[in-house]
Design a protein around this motif. Sequence first.
Motif, PDB file in Angstrom:
ATOM      1  N   THR A  38      -7.605   3.955  15.586  1.00  0.00           N
ATOM      2  CA  THR A  38      -8.992   4.175  15.998  1.00  0.00           C
ATOM      3  C   THR A  38      -9.727   2.901  16.369  1.00  0.00           C
ATOM      4  O   THR A  38     -10.867   2.955  16.798  1.00  0.00           O
ATOM      5  CB  THR A  38      -9.779   4.901  14.894  1.00  0.00           C
ATOM      6  N   GLY A  39      -9.108   1.739  16.177  1.00  0.00           N
ATOM      7  CA  GLY A  39      -9.782   0.513  16.596  1.00  0.00           C
ATOM      8  C   GLY A  39      -9.309  -0.708  15.834  1.00  0.00           C
ATOM      9  O   GLY A  39      -8.562  -0.622  14.864  1.00  0.00           O
ATOM     10  N   LYS A  40      -9.761  -1.872  16.300  1.00  0.00           N
ATOM     11  CA  LYS A  40      -9.304  -3.148  15.754  1.00  0.00           C
ATOM     12  C   LYS A  40      -9.792  -3.401  14.337  1.00  0.00           C
ATOM     13  O   LYS A  40      -9.294  -4.300  13.661  1.00  0.00           O
ATOM     14  CB  LYS A  40      -9.766  -4.278  16.670  1.00  0.00           C
ATOM     15  N   ASP A  41     -10.780  -2.622  13.871  1.00  0.00           N
ATOM     16  CA  ASP A  41     -11.308  -2.823  12.520  1.00  0.00           C
ATOM     17  C   ASP A  41     -10.243  -2.605  11.448  1.00  0.00           C
ATOM     18  O   ASP A  41     -10.433  -2.971  10.298  1.00  0.00           O
ATOM     19  CB  ASP A  41     -12.487  -1.882  12.260  1.00  0.00           C
ATOM     20  N   TRP A  42      -9.130  -1.988  11.821  1.00  0.00           N
ATOM     21  CA  TRP A  42      -8.050  -1.732  10.874  1.00  0.00           C
ATOM     22  C   TRP A  42      -6.949  -2.789  10.967  1.00  0.00           C
ATOM     23  O   TRP A  42      -5.891  -2.638  10.351  1.00  0.00           O
ATOM     24  CB  TRP A  42      -7.448  -0.356  11.129  1.00  0.00           C
ATOM     25  N   ALA A  43      -7.186  -3.855  11.702  1.00  0.00           N
ATOM     26  CA  ALA A  43      -6.122  -4.830  11.970  1.00  0.00           C
ATOM     27  C   ALA A  43      -5.603  -5.509  10.712  1.00  0.00           C
ATOM     28  O   ALA A  43      -4.458  -5.976  10.681  1.00  0.00           O
ATOM     29  CB  ALA A  43      -6.619  -5.878  12.967  1.00  0.00           C
ATOM     30  N   ASN A  44      -6.423  -5.590   9.664  1.00  0.00           N
ATOM     31  CA  ASN A  44      -5.994  -6.269   8.440  1.00  0.00           C
ATOM     32  C   ASN A  44      -5.399  -5.316   7.405  1.00  0.00           C
ATOM     33  O   ASN A  44      -5.205  -5.683   6.248  1.00  0.00           O
ATOM     34  CB  ASN A  44      -7.160  -7.045   7.812  1.00  0.00           C
ATOM     35  N   VAL A  45      -5.104  -4.081   7.821  1.00  0.00           N
ATOM     36  CA  VAL A  45      -4.538  -3.078   6.912  1.00  0.00           C
ATOM     37  C   VAL A  45      -3.063  -2.861   7.233  1.00  0.00           C
ATOM     38  O   VAL A  45      -2.697  -2.632   8.387  1.00  0.00           O
ATOM     39  CB  VAL A  45      -5.299  -1.740   7.017  1.00  0.00           C
ATOM     40  N   THR A  46      -2.221  -2.937   6.200  1.00  0.00           N
ATOM     41  CA  THR A  46      -0.783  -2.681   6.339  1.00  0.00           C
ATOM     42  C   THR A  46      -0.425  -1.462   5.506  1.00  0.00           C
ATOM     43  O   THR A  46      -0.411  -1.534   4.268  1.00  0.00           O
ATOM     44  CB  THR A  46       0.045  -3.879   5.852  1.00  0.00           C
ATOM     45  N   PRO A  47      -0.153  -0.307   6.148  1.00  0.00           N
ATOM     46  CA  PRO A  47       0.233   0.880   5.384  1.00  0.00           C
ATOM     47  C   PRO A  47       1.738   0.901   5.130  1.00  0.00           C
ATOM     48  O   PRO A  47       2.539   0.614   6.030  1.00  0.00           O
ATOM     49  CB  PRO A  47      -0.175   2.034   6.309  1.00  0.00           C
ATOM     50  N   LEU A  48       2.122   1.243   3.917  1.00  0.00           N
ATOM     51  CA  LEU A  48       3.539   1.283   3.548  1.00  0.00           C
ATOM     52  C   LEU A  48       3.815   2.547   2.745  1.00  0.00           C
ATOM     53  O   LEU A  48       3.066   2.879   1.822  1.00  0.00           O
ATOM     54  CB  LEU A  48       3.919   0.076   2.693  1.00  0.00           C
ATOM     55  N   CYS A  49       4.898   3.229   3.087  1.00  0.00           N
ATOM     56  CA  CYS A  49       5.346   4.367   2.299  1.00  0.00           C
ATOM     57  C   CYS A  49       6.556   3.913   1.490  1.00  0.00           C
ATOM     58  O   CYS A  49       7.635   3.681   2.048  1.00  0.00           O
ATOM     59  CB  CYS A  49       5.713   5.545   3.200  1.00  0.00           C
ATOM     60  N   LEU A  50       6.376   3.764   0.187  1.00  0.00           N
ATOM     61  CA  LEU A  50       7.471   3.297  -0.664  1.00  0.00           C
ATOM     62  C   LEU A  50       7.200   3.625  -2.127  1.00  0.00           C
ATOM     63  O   LEU A  50       6.081   3.889  -2.522  1.00  0.00           O
ATOM     64  CB  LEU A  50       7.696   1.791  -0.486  1.00  0.00           C
ATOM     65  N   VAL A  51       8.270   3.614  -2.900  1.00  0.00           N
ATOM     66  CA  VAL A  51       8.191   3.679  -4.359  1.00  0.00           C
ATOM     67  C   VAL A  51       8.314   2.249  -4.861  1.00  0.00           C
ATOM     68  O   VAL A  51       9.276   1.544  -4.539  1.00  0.00           O
ATOM     69  CB  VAL A  51       9.307   4.564  -4.934  1.00  0.00           C
ATOM     70  N   ALA A  52       7.351   1.810  -5.622  1.00  0.00           N
ATOM     71  CA  ALA A  52       7.251   0.391  -5.988  1.00  0.00           C
ATOM     72  C   ALA A  52       8.142   0.056  -7.184  1.00  0.00           C
ATOM     73  O   ALA A  52       7.714   0.137  -8.331  1.00  0.00           O
ATOM     74  CB  ALA A  52       5.807   0.028  -6.287  1.00  0.00           C
ATOM     75  N   ASP A  53       9.396  -0.299  -6.905  1.00  0.00           N
ATOM     76  CA  ASP A  53      10.258  -0.857  -7.941  1.00  0.00           C
ATOM     77  C   ASP A  53      10.471  -2.335  -7.630  1.00  0.00           C
ATOM     78  O   ASP A  53      10.025  -2.837  -6.589  1.00  0.00           O
ATOM     79  CB  ASP A  53      11.582  -0.100  -8.043  1.00  0.00           C
ATOM     80  N   ARG A  54      11.146  -3.049  -8.511  1.00  0.00           N
ATOM     81  CA  ARG A  54      11.262  -4.498  -8.341  1.00  0.00           C
ATOM     82  C   ARG A  54      11.966  -4.876  -7.044  1.00  0.00           C
ATOM     83  O   ARG A  54      11.537  -5.789  -6.344  1.00  0.00           O
ATOM     84  CB  ARG A  54      11.998  -5.115  -9.540  1.00  0.00           C
ATOM     85  N   ALA A  55      13.046  -4.179  -6.720  1.00  0.00           N
ATOM     86  CA  ALA A  55      13.805  -4.527  -5.510  1.00  0.00           C
ATOM     87  C   ALA A  55      12.975  -4.288  -4.255  1.00  0.00           C
ATOM     88  O   ALA A  55      12.966  -5.105  -3.330  1.00  0.00           O
ATOM     89  CB  ALA A  55      15.099  -3.721  -5.463  1.00  0.00           C
ATOM     90  N   THR A  56      12.258  -3.162  -4.219  1.00  0.00           N
ATOM     91  CA  THR A  56      11.457  -2.827  -3.044  1.00  0.00           C
ATOM     92  C   THR A  56      10.300  -3.804  -2.872  1.00  0.00           C
ATOM     93  O   THR A  56      10.020  -4.266  -1.756  1.00  0.00           O
ATOM     94  CB  THR A  56      10.922  -1.394  -3.169  1.00  0.00           C
ATOM     95  N   VAL A  57       9.631  -4.124  -3.963  1.00  0.00           N
ATOM     96  CA  VAL A  57       8.518  -5.069  -3.901  1.00  0.00           C
ATOM     97  C   VAL A  57       9.015  -6.444  -3.458  1.00  0.00           C
ATOM     98  O   VAL A  57       8.409  -7.109  -2.605  1.00  0.00           O
ATOM     99  CB  VAL A  57       7.804  -5.159  -5.262  1.00  0.00           C
ATOM    100  N   ALA A  58      10.140  -6.873  -4.000  1.00  0.00           N
ATOM    101  CA  ALA A  58      10.692  -8.188  -3.650  1.00  0.00           C
ATOM    102  C   ALA A  58      11.077  -8.265  -2.174  1.00  0.00           C
ATOM    103  O   ALA A  58      11.000  -9.336  -1.560  1.00  0.00           O
ATOM    104  CB  ALA A  58      11.895  -8.497  -4.523  1.00  0.00           C
ATOM    105  N   ALA A  59      11.465  -7.134  -1.604  1.00  0.00           N
ATOM    106  CA  ALA A  59      11.929  -7.121  -0.216  1.00  0.00           C
ATOM    107  C   ALA A  59      10.809  -6.960   0.801  1.00  0.00           C
ATOM    108  O   ALA A  59      11.055  -7.092   2.004  1.00  0.00           O
ATOM    109  CB  ALA A  59      12.946  -5.995  -0.030  1.00  0.00           C
ATOM    110  N   GLU A  60       9.591  -6.689   0.349  1.00  0.00           N
ATOM    111  CA  GLU A  60       8.489  -6.414   1.271  1.00  0.00           C
ATOM    112  C   GLU A  60       7.616  -7.661   1.443  1.00  0.00           C
ATOM    113  O   GLU A  60       6.916  -8.076   0.530  1.00  0.00           O
ATOM    114  CB  GLU A  60       7.653  -5.252   0.727  1.00  0.00           C
ATOM    115  N   PRO A  61       7.642  -8.271   2.633  1.00  0.00           N
ATOM    116  CA  PRO A  61       6.913  -9.530   2.841  1.00  0.00           C
ATOM    117  C   PRO A  61       5.407  -9.443   2.612  1.00  0.00           C
ATOM    118  O   PRO A  61       4.786 -10.427   2.213  1.00  0.00           O
ATOM    119  CB  PRO A  61       7.210  -9.867   4.312  1.00  0.00           C
ATOM    120  N   SER A  62       4.809  -8.286   2.859  1.00  0.00           N
ATOM    121  CA  SER A  62       3.353  -8.170   2.695  1.00  0.00           C
ATOM    122  C   SER A  62       2.940  -8.131   1.231  1.00  0.00           C
ATOM    123  O   SER A  62       1.761  -8.344   0.909  1.00  0.00           O
ATOM    124  CB  SER A  62       2.833  -6.926   3.422  1.00  0.00           C
ATOM    125  N   LEU A  63       3.890  -7.868   0.344  1.00  0.00           N
ATOM    126  CA  LEU A  63       3.568  -7.802  -1.084  1.00  0.00           C
ATOM    127  C   LEU A  63       3.811  -9.162  -1.721  1.00  0.00           C
ATOM    128  O   LEU A  63       4.751  -9.385  -2.485  1.00  0.00           O
ATOM    129  CB  LEU A  63       4.391  -6.703  -1.769  1.00  0.00           C
TER     130      LEU A  63
END
Length: 229
Positions: A109-134
Amino acid sequence: GYPHGLIMAGPADPKDQAAVTAEWDKEAAGWDSNEHVRAYSEHAFSHLQRLVKAHATTTGATGLNGMRVLDFGCGSGLLTEKLREPCAAVVAVDAAPKMVAQLRSKLTTGKDWANVTPLCLVADRATVAAEPSLRDLDLVVASSVLSFVPDLPSTLAALATAMKPGAILVHFDWPGTTAQYADGFNAANARAVYARAGLEAVAAEEVEFDMLGEKAPVFAGVARKPRSA
């Protein structure tokens, strides 16, 4: 208790992540149009601003300004939408694909969302470690989420690895009187969960959200990642 229509019925086995995800996916299409949900997010954001101003120390700025934030259990992004303006970056995570799809549709809907990163995941240690935005998070916020997380201490411990030393967790959940946080949070069981995740208790209080004229009791908890091991 909570006003009718705000909190879904939980799955038969709250330790079953697939069942939890399926229940939330059922709610996705009508989530944003639920007036109770919208009111809850408004109150959560207001109290979040107050608690961050009182307890956050990692940025040197006032309140949410300039923060890197994780909206954990973001759903369709009602709270994310409020966080995006003051925060430098918002990572919005949910395990329910249909909820995240609702959020992603808003990003077009517009550039106002440019600083938002949506992620669909279950937050375990391996997944969190592998995600650069986290990485290097100043704040993790979880609004009416933690009671639904199957293995909360392990999940919080994983999220803590993405937090800066001194960063805080702020969460809003329904209050309870037992030692079981799945039945509702209180200062004692919250402190125990934080400790198992390597976090330190900072604040615990019961507040009221005005849900369309009906008062709903809410537990507000704050925990901090230690500045040194």
